[in-house]
Motif scaffolding. Structure first.
Motif: not given
Length: 548
Positions: A459, A462-463, A489, A491-492, A495
């Protein structure tokens, strides 16, 4: 131009006519059979067989992309005909022959990877006098027969300066003198391409004699001719007269320890050599001891010794040579597992190569001490663009040793850490380096086959991924035996992808997509028009178009 006759379908509709040009348009670009991960960079190499360029060359006419035949031969700057991989048939060849009188200015003809050229080449050779300005003829992988080879040899009597590429035509083996006997002493030929000809030992001896006549030679590629090792004495003697040689490739040629000694004696004459490829010659193992010749190649920029079964003595030889190779830019030592424990001194001396751009040392069974030496030396390599440490388990939990290098390497574009037993703290470190603005030029990042990373660290990674604005490929696939359900993670990751303008491919094999995230992926598809490929290895797959 001929057309296929109209055929009536069963429902009474008439199929459209098919022009020869359509066949050319459908032809896909040739891809070299060499594995993609074998070479990451093409900065200084002349490949064994050059495919059609991604960007059309000036003065090049591609039948697959231009109207045909209206513009054919009408434009005086059209000097190169590219019919590479166009599925030409025998009737197509006859049509090409009829067009030759209208192409007097053509200088390069590429009809490679067309199976039907074999058995019909004699027809083309009979008309070669119509293209008297032809300088380069490419016939790679055309299934040439022995009769084709003889016809080509006869035609070359009138074109002794023609540069040929007949790579991947096994029938050339044993018949090489029929083709190249016309080369005169002092010939201007710069690049005869002799890859995978199934050359015999006798052919190798002929090549040695031929080299004496080619004083202008710049590139010699004899790769994938496994039977010429026995005639290397003749080849090495011929090399001594090729003072202008810049590229020498002997990949997978059956070279032995004796071959190393013969080449070593020739190196002192090759003052202009830039690229040397001796890869995939396992029998050379142990032959580099007391071979100082490499040290005299002061202009050498690239050395490929991957999969050569290098041993401790070979490593010591290379260690002694490195300080003399100040122009060095590319080094490939991958797949030499026996050198891992004895390469500490070698890797520490890499600091004497400040121009080094590419370092491939994957699958070398590095140990903690050797990795530490590499990390300390890498701080002195500011020009690094490509680093491959994959399949070295010692990297796991010790990636922090490369922290300063990752901060200082402003040029780094490719970083491969596949199957390195990366731990959670390694990914956290990588995320922090990205977060602080480093690795801004990174284009390819491979973290695949590292299955011990927890969801929380994925996570965080990926952020911060969106900061790698030039990233084109990311691989976080799992090992073939491992399957995991994706966590928060993912979803990140989606994004971050919306903020990466260059991204085209994300490898995610063996990650299981729950129903909720499948809906999220579908929503992403609806909201964005792009061409991003999420590679699930056949389990789940989605293609998106590039973000506007």
């Amino acid at each position: 131009m001929s057309q296929t006759g109209n055929k009536s379908s069963s429902d009474g509709e008439t199929k459209p006519q098919t022009l020869f040009v359509n066949k050319c348009i459908r032809g896909s670009k040739f891809r070299s059979p060499k594995a993609e991960n074998r070479k990451e960079s093409n900065d200084l190499k002349t490949t064994a067989f050059r495919p059609s360029d991604e960007t059309p060359k000036p003065n090049m006419m591609r039948w697959r992309k231009k109207p045909f035949p209206p513009k054919l031969g009408k434009n005086p700057v059209d000097k190169c005909l590219d019919l590479n991989n166009c599925r030409l048939t025998t009737p197509d060849v006859r049509e090409l022959l009829a067009l030759l009188p209208s192409l007097p200015d053509v200088e390069e003809l590429d009809i490679s990877w067309n199976d039907f050229i074999g058995r019909t080449l004699h027809l083309l050779m009979q008309q070669m006098h119509l293209v008297s300005k032809l300088k380069i003829l490419r016939l790679g992988r055309c299934r040439l027969t022995a009769d084709d080879v003889r016809a080509l040899g006869e035609a070359l009597k009138a074109l002794p300066e023609l540069e040929l590429n007949l790579s991947w035509n096994s029938k050339v083996g044993g018949n090489l003198p029929l083709i190249l006997r016309t080369f005169r002493e002092g010939s201007k030929i710069q690049m005869p391409e002799l890859v995978d000809y199934a050359l015999t030992s006798e052919d190798g001896a002929f090549v040695g004699q031929l080299l004496l006549r080619l004083q202008n030679l710049e590139v010699l590629d004899l790769s994938i001719n496994r039977n010429i090792g026995g005639s290397l004495n003749s080849i090495a003697q011929g090399l001594k007269s090729t003072l202008t040689l810049k590229v020498l490739k002997l990949h997978s040629c059956g070279l032995s320890q004796k071959s190393v000694k013969l080449l070593d004696a020739a190196f002192r004459y090759l003052c202009e050599l830039r690229t040397l490829d001796l890869s995939c010659n396992k029998e050379m193992s142990g032959g580099f001891e007391d071979s100082p010749g490499l040290a005299v190649l002061e202009h050498l920029e690239g050395l490929d010794l991957h999969q050569c079964s290098l041993m401790a003595d070979d490593t010591m030889w290379l260690t002694r040579c490195i300080p003399f190779l100040s122009s060095f830019q590319e080094l490939d030592l991958s797949a030499n597992r026996k050198m891992g424990s004895s390469s500490e001194n070698l890797l520490s001396r890499l600091q004497f190569l400040p121009a080094l751009k590419s370092l491939l040392i994957n699958n070398c069974a590095l140990e903690s001490e050797t990795f530490t030496a590499l990390a300390e030396a890498s701080v002195h390599l500011p020009a690094l663009e490509i680093v491959n440490l994959s399949w070295n388990k010692c990297v796991g939990s010790t990636l922090k040793l490369l922290l300063e290098t990752l901060k200082l390497s402003t040029s780094l574009q490719v970083l491969r850490l596949s199957s390195c037993s990366l731990a959670t703290e390694d990914v956290a470190l990588l995320a922090s380096v990205i977060q602080t603005g480093h690795l801004a030029r990174l284009r390819k990042l491979d973290l695949s086959y590292n299955d011990s990373i927890c969801d929380a660290e994925w996570t965080i990674f990926c952020q911060n991924l969106w900061l790698l604005k030039e990233l084109t490929k990311l691989d976080i696939s799992l090992q073939p035996s491992a399957f995991q359900e994706r966590g928060q993670w993912f979803r990140h990751l989606l994004c971050a992808v919306t903020k990466l303008p260059e991204i085209t491919e994300i490898g995610m094999k063996r990650w299981i997509l729950p129903a909720s995230q499948e809906e999220e992926l579908e929503g992403f598809d609806q909201d964005h028009k792009s061409s991003i490929h999420f590679d699930h290895g056949g389990f789940q797959e989605a293609d998106f178009s590039r973000l506007n």
